[in-house]
Design an enzyme around this catalytic site. Structure first.
Site, short mmCIF file in Angstrom:
data_model
loop_
_atom_site.label_atom_id
_atom_site.label_comp_id
_atom_site.label_asym_id
_atom_site.label_seq_id
_atom_site.Cartn_x
_atom_site.Cartn_y
_atom_site.Cartn_z
N SER A 82 1.27 -1.09 0.09
CA SER A 82 0.28 0.11 0.04
C SER A 82 0.80 1.81 0.09
CB SER A 82 -0.99 -0.26 1.08
OG SER A 82 -1.27 0.95 1.63
N HIS A 124 -1.28 -1.73 -3.84
CA HIS A 124 -2.69 -1.45 -3.16
C HIS A 124 -2.66 0.61 -3.48
CE1 HIS A 124 -6.26 -1.65 -1.44
NE2 HIS A 124 -5.64 -0.94 -0.72
N ASP A 167 -4.56 3.56 -2.24
CA ASP A 167 -5.96 3.79 -0.93
C ASP A 167 -6.44 5.58 -1.25
OD1 ASP A 167 -6.09 1.57 0.65
OD2 ASP A 167 -3.74 2.04 1.72
N MET A 178 -8.69 8.09 -0.04
CA MET A 178 -9.08 8.71 1.08
C MET A 178 -10.15 10.03 0.87
SD MET A 178 -6.76 7.12 4.03
CE MET A 178 -5.87 5.26 3.84
N HIS A 220 -8.46 1.59 -4.08
CA HIS A 220 -8.96 1.42 -3.07
C HIS A 220 -9.84 2.09 -2.46
CE1 HIS A 220 -9.75 0.06 0.83
NE2 HIS A 220 -11.14 0.12 1.36
N MET A 249 -11.65 4.83 -0.25
CA MET A 249 -11.96 4.72 0.89
C MET A 249 -13.10 5.82 0.43
SD MET A 249 -9.46 3.04 2.78
CE MET A 249 -8.34 3.60 1.31
N MET A 295 -11.28 -5.79 5.05
CA MET A 295 -10.44 -4.55 6.16
C MET A 295 -10.58 -5.63 7.43
SD MET A 295 -9.94 -2.40 4.09
CE MET A 295 -9.10 -1.73 5.31
N ASP A 332 -6.54 -6.40 4.10
CA ASP A 332 -6.10 -5.24 3.73
C ASP A 332 -5.93 -5.24 5.32
OD1 ASP A 332 -5.11 -3.04 3.54
OD2 ASP A 332 -6.99 -2.19 2.05
C1 DX5 Z 1 -6.30 1.29 5.49
C2 DX5 Z 1 -5.64 1.26 4.10
C3 DX5 Z 1 -4.87 -0.04 3.65
C4 DX5 Z 1 -3.36 0.13 5.22
C5 DX5 Z 1 -2.68 -0.66 5.30
O1 DX5 Z 1 -7.06 2.29 5.97
O2 DX5 Z 1 -6.93 0.75 3.58
O3 DX5 Z 1 -4.26 -0.43 3.25
O4 DX5 Z 1 -2.74 1.20 4.17
O5 DX5 Z 1 -1.41 -0.22 6.04
P1 DX5 Z 1 -0.87 -1.28 7.18
O6 DX5 Z 1 -0.57 -2.23 6.30
O7 DX5 Z 1 0.59 -0.79 7.58
O8 DX5 Z 1 -2.19 -1.71 8.16
ZN ZN Z 2 -6.65 -0.53 1.42
#
Ligand code: DX5
Ligand code: ZN
Length: 215
Positions: free
Chosen positions: A7, A32, A34, A36, A65, A67, A136, A172
């Protein structure tokens, strides 16, 4: 062999292109990404323009991903920015099935993510539209959180729901050398790893440590 999806949330944002290339060369299977929105989750990251900028740094699939809520109005922007796989949250939007149909109409792979408190049952009637299920194992929003053990039951349940379908089961949050074995034993075919990969300078070593922790 289990797939590793670093990620880039834990990468150095000032050198994002180089970071993406570095994890590619270190043996990653997906990138990956993320996204947000500061509304669905209490944190903000980036959107399509930045994804577009890093697209040329690797040929690995971009696993995006989302969010964000709503996600539906933005799906085409992420497809155009270079996503190969677009994952929406079951808790976002109202019309999950419509979002999945739309992602497929854009010729992209479609995924659904489930928060830790969301039942696996929401997958039941969309299963045949899915290329990926993202369980998750932390509450989304931040890297570096601790793995929630109750996720293991959900992974096992979803693995049995998938049956013989060709669906990636990705986990994840909080996956590291200590937790990866239990996640894979429960049925994951892929794991996201943010802090566990980017914590060191040598990504071949950190990815190797994850793979090495598996029997
Ligand atoms: C959390 C993200 C993850 C995050 C995982 O909201 O969706 O992808 O980056 O990070 P680690 O592996 O550090 O838990
Ligand atoms: Zn993620």
């Amino acid at each position: 062999m289990v797939k590793i999806a670093p990620s880039i949330l834990s990468a150095d944002f000032a050198r994002l292109g180089e970071e993406v290339r570095a994890v590619d060369e270190a043996g990653a299977d997906y990138i990956h990404i993320d996204v947000m929105d500061g509304h669905f989750v209490p944190n903000l990251t980036f959107g399509p323009p930045i994804i577009k900028c890093i697209r040329s740094w690797t040929e690995l699939p971009f696993d995006v991903h989302l969010m964000i809520d709503p996600a539906q109005p933005f799906l085409e922007d992420y497809a155009k920015a270079g996503a190969d796989l677009i994952t929406v949250h079951a808790e976002a939007d109202v019309h999950l099935d419509r979002s999945l149909q739309f992602i497929k109409s854009l010729d992209k792979k479609a995924g659904v993510a489930l928060n830790p408190g969301t039942s696996a049952n929401v997958l039941e009637y969309v299963m045949d539209r899915l290329d990926l299920i993202l369980i998750m194992s932390v509450n989304p929003g931040f890297g570096g959180q601790s793995f929630i053990p109750a996720s293991l039951d959900k992974i096992r349940k979803v693995r049995s729901m998938i049956g013989s379908r060709d669906i990636e089961l990705m986990v994840d949050g909080g996956v590291n050398a200590k937790t990866i074995q239990s996640v894979v034993d429960a049925g994951a075919s892929a794991v996201v790893a943010g802090s566990a990969v980017f914590c060191g300078d040598d990504y071949r070593a950190t990815i190797g440590e994850l793979r090495g922790a598996l029997k």
